[in-house]
Design a protein around this motif. Structure first.
Motif, PDB file in Angstrom:
ATOM      1  N   ASP A  44       0.957  -1.129  -0.242  1.00  0.00           N
ATOM      2  CA  ASP A  44      -0.255   0.151  -0.281  1.00  0.00           C
ATOM      3  C   ASP A  44       0.976   1.345   0.208  1.00  0.00           C
ATOM      4  O   ASP A  44       1.901   1.907   1.053  1.00  0.00           O
ATOM      5  N   ASP A  45       1.430   2.056  -0.973  1.00  0.00           N
ATOM      6  CA  ASP A  45       1.561   2.915  -1.112  1.00  0.00           C
ATOM      7  C   ASP A  45       3.651   3.284  -1.445  1.00  0.00           C
ATOM      8  O   ASP A  45       3.925   3.809  -1.037  1.00  0.00           O
ATOM      9  N   CYS A  84      -5.858   4.741  -2.671  1.00  0.00           N
ATOM     10  CA  CYS A  84      -5.995   3.188  -2.305  1.00  0.00           C
ATOM     11  C   CYS A  84      -7.618   2.202  -3.031  1.00  0.00           C
ATOM     12  O   CYS A  84      -7.400   1.783  -3.909  1.00  0.00           O
ATOM     13  N   ASP A 340      -0.341  -0.486  -4.635  1.00  0.00           N
ATOM     14  CA  ASP A 340      -2.283  -0.539  -5.146  1.00  0.00           C
ATOM     15  C   ASP A 340      -2.130   1.704  -5.748  1.00  0.00           C
ATOM     16  O   ASP A 340      -2.941   1.766  -6.532  1.00  0.00           O
ATOM     17  N   GLN A 341      -0.914   1.848  -5.718  1.00  0.00           N
ATOM     18  CA  GLN A 341       0.024   3.101  -6.640  1.00  0.00           C
ATOM     19  C   GLN A 341       0.994   3.658  -6.107  1.00  0.00           C
ATOM     20  O   GLN A 341       1.242   3.201  -5.837  1.00  0.00           O
ATOM     21  N   LYS A 353      -0.553  11.063  -2.515  1.00  0.00           N
ATOM     22  CA  LYS A 353      -0.528  10.570  -3.708  1.00  0.00           C
ATOM     23  C   LYS A 353      -1.304  11.176  -4.537  1.00  0.00           C
ATOM     24  O   LYS A 353      -1.739  12.003  -4.355  1.00  0.00           O
TER      25      LYS A 353
END
Ligand code: CA
Length: 528
Positions: A44-45, A84, A340-341, A353
């Motif tokens: 995540d991130d 997310c 997720d990004q 983000k």
């Protein structure tokens, strides 16, 4: 009811059976005649530029680098809505936010078709473990165990169909342990599809004890755009509240509160954005940081924790790869690593983000598939997170449903770049003002340019990514750039038409979404 279910199952199986018939019942090469297993690891991130294999100069990631060395690295893979929950919905459905109903922090409608359901119906044993963050209980998984909402780093709670349980330890280790337990107990006669979703390195970037001080005495190199002055840019980037210098809270910076503070006063203390901070000096005394010195210190403090969280992810990816090797599962298992990004690591002065700038929208994407993917392969073909579901389906020998908007990356994995591969993709971010006062926008990226439209402000940005890879100079109003801008606008409109994007959908959205644990979650169900 039973008849309906049977019809659905048959409907899902028929395309798979036809596909195999058409292909002469051949299985993809390199799988020993069996359908490959798929392990999809997603953090995540985690920004690509905090991975050694992507050229990071600030940290080393030997196990992720091993995955890149033994597999393929995608250099231009992007989330089409860089946040997310929407990214997770796009990954599952192969569709943009306006088609899957998750533009912000909405609850995912688990009744809709998605990749795990298709794989499950085709005989895959499916599991999702770790962060879900889609507000409804997972569907399409034989086994699932998820964090409520964001979950927590230390002693995390995870819950399944039957209830919740506290797992002593650190989230990244716990989620890997649960993934290995799933693999150990899987039925031996079925291929498996495991989505292993870590919480790390999400804000507030809490490292484990092993790595907590790993970067404490190192000076992290600052990114070249840390002091971006936003000249030539739109109001959107000036209005955002995700600035490392301005918006980091005492909680983000891990400052220690006075011992007597409690309750709301304590929470308010943590939320404060300090303009001066006292730190210990080398002589056992104290030193007050303000101004530019404090700005620099905030960046270092942020990155020390962020990078330490990633070291635990890297260790655990290594643990999983070793496990596969010792169980002789290496050759018939695709292993994917992504996030997720992306994330701003001080780039343009920011964290978080959301924006369609490179550091935020770009995802790391590493794929190991022995016997098929050439070791050390690299591609700069434009890929998007809507492509993941189609990829899993074709790898499993299934047909991609017509309503999925992504395309399978399998030809690229096989070293064959189709002549008509996409040369642009569409992006749309809705969460305005969101948590960081981010302005909604849409746009496109081509191999060479990016065009962004902040539609609520009617302001544009355009970047020449070849001449200006850091996206510092907005050329939208440059007289010499007008032919390019016109071409980009034509392409933008073409993509919006092809994807059936709908402004009415965006305009009807409430100003903010719903965040928090799933509806089924109750305080009595366990701590969040
Ligand atoms: Ca995220």
């Amino acid at each position: 009811m039973k008849k309906t279910m049977l019809r659905i199952v048959v409907g899902l199986l028929v395309p798979w059976a036809c596909q195999n018939h058409i292909l002469g019942a051949t299985e993809p090469a390199g799988t020993g005649g069996r359908r490959p297993n798929i392990i999809y690891i997603m953090t995540d991130d985690h920004a690509a530029h905090a991975i050694g294999a992507y050229g990071s100069t600030v940290n080393q990631t030997p196990h992720l680098d091993r995955l890149a060395r033994e597999g393929m690295r995608f250099d231009r893979c992007y989330a089409v809505n860089s946040i997310c929950t929407p990214s997770r919905a796009t990954i599952l459905t192969g569709k943009y936010s306006h088609k899957n109903g998750v533009p912000v922090f909405n609850r995912f409608d688990g009744g809709q078709p998605h990749v795990a359901k298709y794989l499950q119906a085709a005989g895959y044993h499916t599991a999702l473990i770790g962060k879900w963050h889609l507000g409804s209980d997972p569907t399409g998984f034989d086994h699932w165990e998820i964090l409520p909402g964001q979950g927590r780093y230390e002693n995390p709670v995870l819950y399944d169909r039957d209830g919740a349980k506290v797992y002593p330890g650190y989230a990244t280790d716990v989620i890997t342990d649960l993934g290995l337990a799933f693999l150990s107990n899987r039925p031996p006669d079925k291929p498996f599809f495991l989505m292993l979703h870590h919480k790390a390195p999400h804000r507030e970037w809490t490292p484990d004890e092993k790595h907590r001080l790993m970067f404490a005495n190192r000076r992290i190199p600052e990114p070249p755009t840390l002091d971006d002055d936003y000249a030539t840019r739109t109001d959107a980037i000036r209005e955002q509240q995700q600035s490392v210098f301005r918006d980091m809270t005492r909680r983000d910076l891990k400052l220690k509160p006075p011992a007597d503070l409690k309750g709301q006063a304590l929470q308010a203390w943590f939320q404060h954005k300090p303009t001066e901070v006292e730190i210990p000096d080398a002589n056992g005394g104290k030193r007050l940081l303000t101004g530019r010195e404090l700005d620099r210190w905030k960046y270092q403090r942020y990155m020390q924790d962020y990078l330490a969280c990633i070291q635990s992810v890297d260790d655990n990816v290594g643990r999983l790869l070793d496990w596969l090797d010792t169980r002789r599962l290496r050759n018939n298992t695709l292993v994917i690593y992504t996030s997720d990004q992306g994330f701003f690591l001080g780039d343009h002065g920011m964290y978080d983000k959301r924006f369609f700038y490179e550091e935020s929208a770009r995802m790391p994407f590493l794929v190991r598939w022995p016997g098929v993917v050439q070791s050390g392969g690299v591609t700069d073909a434009l890929a998007i997170n809507a492509d993941f579901a189609p990829t899993f389906l074709t790898v499993a020998g299934l047909r991609v449903p017509a309503d999925m908007q992504g395309v399978s990356l399998e030809p690229l994995l096989r070293g064959q770049r189709p002549g008509d591969w996409r040369r642009s993709f569409y992006y749309r971010y809705y969460h305005d003002p969101g948590h960081h006062n981010t302005r909604a926008h849409y746009g496109i990226r081509t191999d060479t340019h990016k065009l962004i439209y902040f539609w609520k402000k009617d302001q544009w940005e355009c970047f020449d990514l070849v001449q200006d890879p850091h996206e510092l100079r907005n050329i939208y109003n440059d007289p010499g750039a007008q032919p390019v801008v016109a071409d980009l606008k034509r392409e933008l409109n073409r993509l919006r038409g092809a994807l059936e994007d709908n402004d009415a959908f965006a305009d009807a959205l409430p100003p903010d979404g719903v965040d928090g644990p799933p509806r089924r979650w109750k305080p009595g169900f366990g701590p969040n």
